[in-house]
Design a protein around this motif. Structure first.
Motif, PDB file in Angstrom:
ATOM      1  N   SER A   4       1.035  -1.279   0.017  1.00  0.00           N
ATOM      2  CA  SER A   4       0.080  -0.428  -0.338  1.00  0.00           C
ATOM      3  C   SER A   4       1.115   0.935  -0.253  1.00  0.00           C
ATOM      4  O   SER A   4       2.137   1.343   0.457  1.00  0.00           O
ATOM      5  N   PRO A   5      -0.134   2.322  -0.494  1.00  0.00           N
ATOM      6  CA  PRO A   5       1.067   3.341  -1.067  1.00  0.00           C
ATOM      7  C   PRO A   5       1.337   4.037   1.116  1.00  0.00           C
ATOM      8  O   PRO A   5       2.714   4.722   1.116  1.00  0.00           O
ATOM      9  N   TYR A   6       0.135   4.110   1.676  1.00  0.00           N
ATOM     10  CA  TYR A   6       0.757   4.248   3.095  1.00  0.00           C
ATOM     11  C   TYR A   6       2.308   3.658   4.300  1.00  0.00           C
ATOM     12  O   TYR A   6       2.708   4.702   4.357  1.00  0.00           O
ATOM     13  N   ARG A  10       5.446   5.047   5.193  1.00  0.00           N
ATOM     14  CA  ARG A  10       5.482   5.240   7.085  1.00  0.00           C
ATOM     15  C   ARG A  10       7.054   4.331   6.911  1.00  0.00           C
ATOM     16  O   ARG A  10       7.694   5.471   7.785  1.00  0.00           O
ATOM     17  N   LYS A  11       7.601   3.501   5.541  1.00  0.00           N
ATOM     18  CA  LYS A  11       8.971   2.820   5.783  1.00  0.00           C
ATOM     19  C   LYS A  11       9.862   4.295   5.362  1.00  0.00           C
ATOM     20  O   LYS A  11      10.383   4.251   6.359  1.00  0.00           O
ATOM     21  N   SER A  12       9.126   5.078   4.478  1.00  0.00           N
ATOM     22  CA  SER A  12       9.631   6.293   3.966  1.00  0.00           C
ATOM     23  C   SER A  12      10.093   6.868   5.176  1.00  0.00           C
ATOM     24  O   SER A  12      11.990   7.644   5.504  1.00  0.00           O
TER      25      SER A  12
END
Length: 136
Positions: A4-6, A10-12
């Motif tokens: 997912s983009p979310y 979050r990882k970024s």
């Protein structure tokens, strides 16, 4: 695998955050989980309370394990974290909102203190003392 983009966002955020920001994010997570645990306790949803108070305990344990003992204040922080963790365990076992609220108060105060110390250490305030950056 992150789909997912979310999740990618979050990882970024975690990968590009400073150590001070990461500690603030840990406090934010612990506070969020204690509040969710309190919500579970108030609604007698003990599964929700157990899961969320357990997540808060895990974060407090992580804060304890990342202390830098070259700073004298780390010993005091360890004691605060240990007591906060004890409160979370007691709140979970005894279904005691008072203990969870006390833990929430400590986490909130520690978060605010951490943010102020981080600003000082980043040069946005008076010179930091050696006691203001024990977690980073």
């Amino acid at each position: 695998m992150i789909n997912s983009p979310y999740d990618k966002y979050r990882k970024s955020v975690v990968q590009t955050s400073t150590p001070a920001q990461l500690v603030a994010m840990l406090y934010d997570g612990a506070i969020r989980f204690v509040r969710a645990g309190l919500d579970g306790l108030s609604k007698k949803d003990y599964e929700k309370a157990n899961i969320n108070l357990g997540k808060a305990q895990t974060i407090v344990s992580e804060l304890m394990s990342t202390l830098d003992y070259t700073y004298e204040i780390s010993k005091n922080l360890y004691s605060m974290y240990e007591y906060t963790n004890f409160l979370l365990v007691e709140a979970n076992i005894r279904k005691d909102m008072t203990k969870a609220e006390e833990a929430l108060g400590y986490l909130t105060e520690l978060r605010e203190t951490w943010l102020q110390a981080s600003k000082i250490a980043a040069g946005q305030g008076p010179e930091p003392t050696s006691t203001e950056s024990a977690n980073g």
